[in-house]
Scaffold this motif. Structure first.
Motif, PDB file in Angstrom:
ATOM      1  N   GLY A 211      -6.215  10.353   1.194  1.00  0.00           N
ATOM      2  CA  GLY A 211      -4.948  11.004   0.874  1.00  0.00           C
ATOM      3  C   GLY A 211      -4.068  10.271  -0.106  1.00  0.00           C
ATOM      4  N   ASP A 212      -4.480   9.052  -0.526  1.00  0.00           N
ATOM      5  CA  ASP A 212      -3.686   8.259  -1.470  1.00  0.00           C
ATOM      6  C   ASP A 212      -4.384   8.245  -2.830  1.00  0.00           C
ATOM      7  OD1 ASP A 212      -2.079   6.433  -2.795  1.00  0.00           O
ATOM      8  OD2 ASP A 212      -3.041   4.692  -1.857  1.00  0.00           O
ATOM      9  N   SER A 213      -3.791   8.894  -3.803  1.00  0.00           N
ATOM     10  CA  SER A 213      -4.395   8.977  -5.137  1.00  0.00           C
ATOM     11  C   SER A 213      -3.810   7.961  -6.115  1.00  0.00           C
ATOM     12  CB  SER A 213      -4.210  10.389  -5.707  1.00  0.00           C
ATOM     13  OG  SER A 213      -2.822  10.686  -5.871  1.00  0.00           O
ATOM     14  N   SER A 214      -3.009   7.011  -5.623  1.00  0.00           N
ATOM     15  CA  SER A 214      -2.346   6.068  -6.530  1.00  0.00           C
ATOM     16  C   SER A 214      -3.347   5.210  -7.298  1.00  0.00           C
ATOM     17  CB  SER A 214      -1.364   5.180  -5.753  1.00  0.00           C
ATOM     18  OG  SER A 214      -2.015   4.492  -4.704  1.00  0.00           O
ATOM     19  N   SER A 215      -4.437   4.786  -6.655  1.00  0.00           N
ATOM     20  CA  SER A 215      -5.452   3.987  -7.354  1.00  0.00           C
ATOM     21  C   SER A 215      -6.173   4.822  -8.402  1.00  0.00           C
ATOM     22  CB  SER A 215      -6.463   3.431  -6.350  1.00  0.00           C
ATOM     23  OG  SER A 215      -5.832   2.540  -5.456  1.00  0.00           O
ATOM     24  N   ALA A 216      -6.491   6.057  -8.050  1.00  0.00           N
ATOM     25  CA  ALA A 216      -7.147   6.945  -9.012  1.00  0.00           C
ATOM     26  C   ALA A 216      -6.230   7.229 -10.194  1.00  0.00           C
ATOM     27  CB  ALA A 216      -7.550   8.247  -8.325  1.00  0.00           C
ATOM     28  N   ASP A 217      -4.941   7.459  -9.911  1.00  0.00           N
ATOM     29  CA  ASP A 217      -3.970   7.725 -10.978  1.00  0.00           C
ATOM     30  C   ASP A 217      -3.795   6.514 -11.889  1.00  0.00           C
ATOM     31  OD1 ASP A 217      -3.617  10.232  -9.890  1.00  0.00           O
ATOM     32  OD2 ASP A 217      -1.811   9.676  -8.774  1.00  0.00           O
ATOM     33  N   ALA A 218      -4.009   5.308 -11.333  1.00  0.00           N
ATOM     34  CA  ALA A 218      -3.865   4.079 -12.121  1.00  0.00           C
ATOM     35  C   ALA A 218      -5.119   3.776 -12.942  1.00  0.00           C
ATOM     36  CB  ALA A 218      -3.556   2.901 -11.201  1.00  0.00           C
ATOM     37  N   GLY A 219      -6.148   4.616 -12.816  1.00  0.00           N
ATOM     38  CA  GLY A 219      -7.340   4.455 -13.646  1.00  0.00           C
ATOM     39  C   GLY A 219      -8.494   3.718 -13.006  1.00  0.00           C
ATOM     40  N   PHE A 220      -8.441   3.496 -11.686  1.00  0.00           N
ATOM     41  CA  PHE A 220      -9.507   2.744 -11.025  1.00  0.00           C
ATOM     42  C   PHE A 220     -10.709   3.604 -10.658  1.00  0.00           C
ATOM     43  CE2 PHE A 220      -5.988  -0.152 -10.456  1.00  0.00           C
ATOM     44  CZ  PHE A 220      -6.573  -1.398 -10.562  1.00  0.00           C
ATOM     45  N   LEU A 221     -10.549   4.929 -10.697  1.00  0.00           N
ATOM     46  CA  LEU A 221     -11.659   5.809 -10.343  1.00  0.00           C
ATOM     47  C   LEU A 221     -12.552   5.999 -11.564  1.00  0.00           C
ATOM     48  CD1 LEU A 221     -12.706   7.316  -7.882  1.00  0.00           C
ATOM     49  CD2 LEU A 221     -11.472   9.339  -8.655  1.00  0.00           C
ATOM     50  N   THR A 222     -13.140   4.907 -12.010  1.00  0.00           N
ATOM     51  CA  THR A 222     -13.988   4.901 -13.185  1.00  0.00           C
ATOM     52  C   THR A 222     -15.018   3.790 -13.055  1.00  0.00           C
ATOM     53  OG1 THR A 222     -14.049   4.626 -15.594  1.00  0.00           O
ATOM     54  CG2 THR A 222     -12.376   3.396 -14.406  1.00  0.00           C
ATOM     55  N   LEU A 223     -16.161   3.972 -13.717  1.00  0.00           N
ATOM     56  CA  LEU A 223     -17.190   2.935 -13.748  1.00  0.00           C
ATOM     57  C   LEU A 223     -17.110   2.107 -15.020  1.00  0.00           C
ATOM     58  CD1 LEU A 223     -20.203   4.900 -12.227  1.00  0.00           C
ATOM     59  CD2 LEU A 223     -18.819   3.123 -11.135  1.00  0.00           C
TER      60      LEU A 223
ATOM     61  N   ILE B  82     -11.933 -20.237  -7.508  1.00  0.00           N
ATOM     62  CA  ILE B  82     -11.254 -19.279  -6.640  1.00  0.00           C
ATOM     63  C   ILE B  82     -10.663 -18.191  -7.532  1.00  0.00           C
ATOM     64  CG2 ILE B  82      -9.448 -18.919  -4.913  1.00  0.00           C
ATOM     65  CD1 ILE B  82      -9.608 -21.927  -4.324  1.00  0.00           C
ATOM     66  N   GLY B  83     -11.109 -16.969  -7.350  1.00  0.00           N
ATOM     67  CA  GLY B  83     -10.613 -15.886  -8.195  1.00  0.00           C
ATOM     68  C   GLY B  83     -10.401 -14.619  -7.399  1.00  0.00           C
ATOM     69  N   TRP B  84     -10.073 -13.558  -8.096  1.00  0.00           N
ATOM     70  CA  TRP B  84      -9.822 -12.278  -7.432  1.00  0.00           C
ATOM     71  C   TRP B  84     -10.060 -11.149  -8.422  1.00  0.00           C
ATOM     72  CZ3 TRP B  84      -6.205 -16.142  -8.181  1.00  0.00           C
ATOM     73  CH2 TRP B  84      -5.301 -15.948  -9.225  1.00  0.00           C
ATOM     74  N   ASP B  85     -10.191  -9.941  -7.871  1.00  0.00           N
ATOM     75  CA  ASP B  85     -10.329  -8.774  -8.717  1.00  0.00           C
ATOM     76  C   ASP B  85      -8.952  -8.172  -8.992  1.00  0.00           C
ATOM     77  OD1 ASP B  85     -10.213  -8.271  -6.033  1.00  0.00           O
ATOM     78  OD2 ASP B  85     -12.019  -7.063  -5.945  1.00  0.00           O
ATOM     79  N   LYS B  86      -8.902  -7.144  -9.807  1.00  0.00           N
ATOM     80  CA  LYS B  86      -7.632  -6.576 -10.244  1.00  0.00           C
ATOM     81  C   LYS B  86      -6.884  -5.929  -9.087  1.00  0.00           C
ATOM     82  CE  LYS B  86      -5.866  -3.905 -14.181  1.00  0.00           C
ATOM     83  NZ  LYS B  86      -6.289  -3.091 -15.355  1.00  0.00           N
ATOM     84  N   HIS B  87      -5.580  -6.167  -9.042  1.00  0.00           N
ATOM     85  CA  HIS B  87      -4.772  -5.585  -7.976  1.00  0.00           C
ATOM     86  C   HIS B  87      -4.829  -4.067  -8.043  1.00  0.00           C
ATOM     87  CE1 HIS B  87      -1.524  -4.847  -5.185  1.00  0.00           C
ATOM     88  NE2 HIS B  87      -0.925  -4.108  -6.086  1.00  0.00           N
ATOM     89  N   MET B  88      -5.096  -3.455  -6.916  1.00  0.00           N
ATOM     90  CA  MET B  88      -5.217  -2.008  -6.848  1.00  0.00           C
ATOM     91  C   MET B  88      -4.053  -1.432  -6.054  1.00  0.00           C
ATOM     92  SD  MET B  88      -8.408   0.224  -5.396  1.00  0.00           S
ATOM     93  CE  MET B  88      -9.431  -0.322  -6.755  1.00  0.00           C
ATOM     94  N   PRO B  89      -3.275  -0.527  -6.643  1.00  0.00           N
ATOM     95  CA  PRO B  89      -2.151   0.047  -5.901  1.00  0.00           C
ATOM     96  C   PRO B  89      -2.627   0.925  -4.753  1.00  0.00           C
ATOM     97  CG  PRO B  89      -2.471   1.206  -7.979  1.00  0.00           C
ATOM     98  CD  PRO B  89      -3.393   0.017  -8.002  1.00  0.00           C
ATOM     99  N   LEU B  90      -2.067   0.701  -3.572  1.00  0.00           N
ATOM    100  CA  LEU B  90      -2.354   1.520  -2.402  1.00  0.00           C
ATOM    101  C   LEU B  90      -1.039   1.876  -1.738  1.00  0.00           C
ATOM    102  CD1 LEU B  90      -5.391  -0.445  -0.900  1.00  0.00           C
ATOM    103  CD2 LEU B  90      -5.477   1.824  -1.952  1.00  0.00           C
ATOM    104  N   ASP B  91      -0.864   3.137  -1.420  1.00  0.00           N
ATOM    105  CA  ASP B  91       0.382   3.619  -0.844  1.00  0.00           C
ATOM    106  C   ASP B  91       0.117   4.203   0.532  1.00  0.00           C
ATOM    107  OD1 ASP B  91       2.873   4.568  -0.277  1.00  0.00           O
ATOM    108  OD2 ASP B  91       2.873   6.146  -1.809  1.00  0.00           O
ATOM    109  N   ALA B  92       0.426   3.417   1.561  1.00  0.00           N
ATOM    110  CA  ALA B  92       0.190   3.879   2.936  1.00  0.00           C
ATOM    111  C   ALA B  92       1.025   5.102   3.280  1.00  0.00           C
ATOM    112  CB  ALA B  92       0.493   2.738   3.909  1.00  0.00           C
ATOM    113  N   MET B  93       2.185   5.244   2.635  1.00  0.00           N
ATOM    114  CA  MET B  93       3.061   6.380   2.930  1.00  0.00           C
ATOM    115  C   MET B  93       2.447   7.702   2.484  1.00  0.00           C
ATOM    116  SD  MET B  93       5.510   4.920   4.460  1.00  0.00           S
ATOM    117  CE  MET B  93       6.650   6.310   4.583  1.00  0.00           C
TER     118      MET B  93
END
Length: 241
Positions: free
Chosen positions: A39-51, A70-81
Motif C-alpha cells: 500500500g506504500d508507493s513512495s519507493s516506487a514514486d522515487a524511482g526504485f521500482l526499476t532494474l 562498512i557500507g550501505w545501499d541507497k536510502h529508500m523512502p517508506l511511509d508507514a502511514m
C-alpha cells in the motif's frame, strides 16, 4: 608497471563493485515492489521500482564499503502511514513486511550465491567466504591454486559470488537494524506525534549507531557465527560434505 599487489587490489575493487550493483539492484527493486503491494508507493514514486542499477547506488555508502569495509545501499523512502489494514495487527504485519523486505532480499541473494559457490567449489568455499568477511580480500592467484581444475572464468565468477555473499550479509544486517529502529520510532510517533520533530536527528543517530555496532568485535563475531552456521548447513546439502 602495475605491481601484483596493485592488480589484486584492482580486481578486489572491481568484483566488489559488480557484487554491489547486483545486490542493491535486486534488493531495491524487490523492496519497492513489496512496499507498493502493501500500500506504500513512495519507493516506487522515487524511482526504485526499476532494474536500472544506477538508480540504487549510494555513492557515499559505496565509498565507505570500498575503503572502510562498512557500507550501505541507497536510502529508500517508506511511509508507514500509507499502509492500512482491516485490523491493527494486519496493518502492522504489512508494515513489517514492507520495512524488512530488503533484508529478506539480501538474505535470499546471499543464500543463492553461497549455494552456487558450494555446488561449484565444494564446502571448502566457506573458508574463503569467512576470509572475505574478515576484511581479507581473496587473492585470485590463491583461489586458482586451491582449485587448479577450474578455468580462469569460473575463478572470476567465484570471486564475484564471494563478494556478493559479503555485501549481502553486511547489508542484510545493516538494513535490518536500521529498519527495526525506524519502526520503533514510527510506533512512538503514532502514539505521541510530538516525537516527529526529532525524526531527522534520530535517523542520523541511528545510522551512526549501526555503523559503530559493526566495529564492535563481539557484534561482528555474532554476525559471522550466524552466517557460518547457515553457510555450513547449505554446504552439507550442496557442497559434498
Amino acid at each position: 608497471m602495475l605491481s601484483l599487489k596493485s592488480a589484486e587490489l584492482a580486481i578486489a575493487l572491481l568484483t566488489f563493485f559488480l557484487a554491489y550493483l547486483l545486490v542493491v539492484t535486486f534488493a531495491g527493486y524487490f523492496s519497492a515492489l513489496v512496499a507498493k503491494e502493501m500500500g506504500d508507493s513512495s519507493s516506487a514514486d522515487a524511482g526504485f521500482l526499476t532494474l536500472n542499477p544506477f538508480q540504487h547506488i549510494d555513492v557515499i555508502g559505496l565509498f565507505f564499503l570500498f575503503f572502510i569495509g562498512i557500507g550501505w545501499d541507497k536510502h529508500m523512502p517508506l511511509d508507514a502511514m500509507a499502509i492500512h489494514g482491516r485490523t491493527t495487527l494486519i496493518r502492522w504485519l504489512k508494515i513489517c513486511t514492507a520495512f524488512f523486505s530488503r533484508s529478506v532480499a539480501h538474505f535470499f541473494v546471499g543464500t543463492v550465491a553461497m549455494t552456487l559457490l558450494f555446488i561449484q567449489f565444494g564446502s571448502g568455499a566457506m573458508r574463503l567466504i569467512l576470509e572475505s568477511m574478515m576484511a581479507r580480500p581473496i587473492s585470485p592467484e590463491r583461489f586458482a591454486l586451491l582449485y587448479p581444475d577450474h578455468s580462469s572464468l569460473i575463478i572470476s565468477v567465484g570471486l564475484v559470488l564471494i563478494s556478493i555473499v559479503h555485501v549481502s550479509v553486511l547489508f542484510a544486517v545493516f538494513d535490518f537494524l536500521l529498519n527495526a529502529f525506524t519502526l520503533a520510532m514510527t510506533f512512538l510517533i503514532e502514539r505521541s506525534p510530538h516525537f516527529a520533530q526529532y525524526y531527522n536527528i534520530v535517523t542520523i543517530f541511528l545510522y551512526l549507531t549501526v555503523m559503530v555496532m559493526f566495529v564492535i568485535p563481539e557484534f561482528w563475531w555474532l554476525v559471522l557465527s550466524i552466517m557460518s552456521w547457515w553457510g555450513y548447513a547449505l554446504a552439507s546439502l550442496f557442497g559434498g560434505g
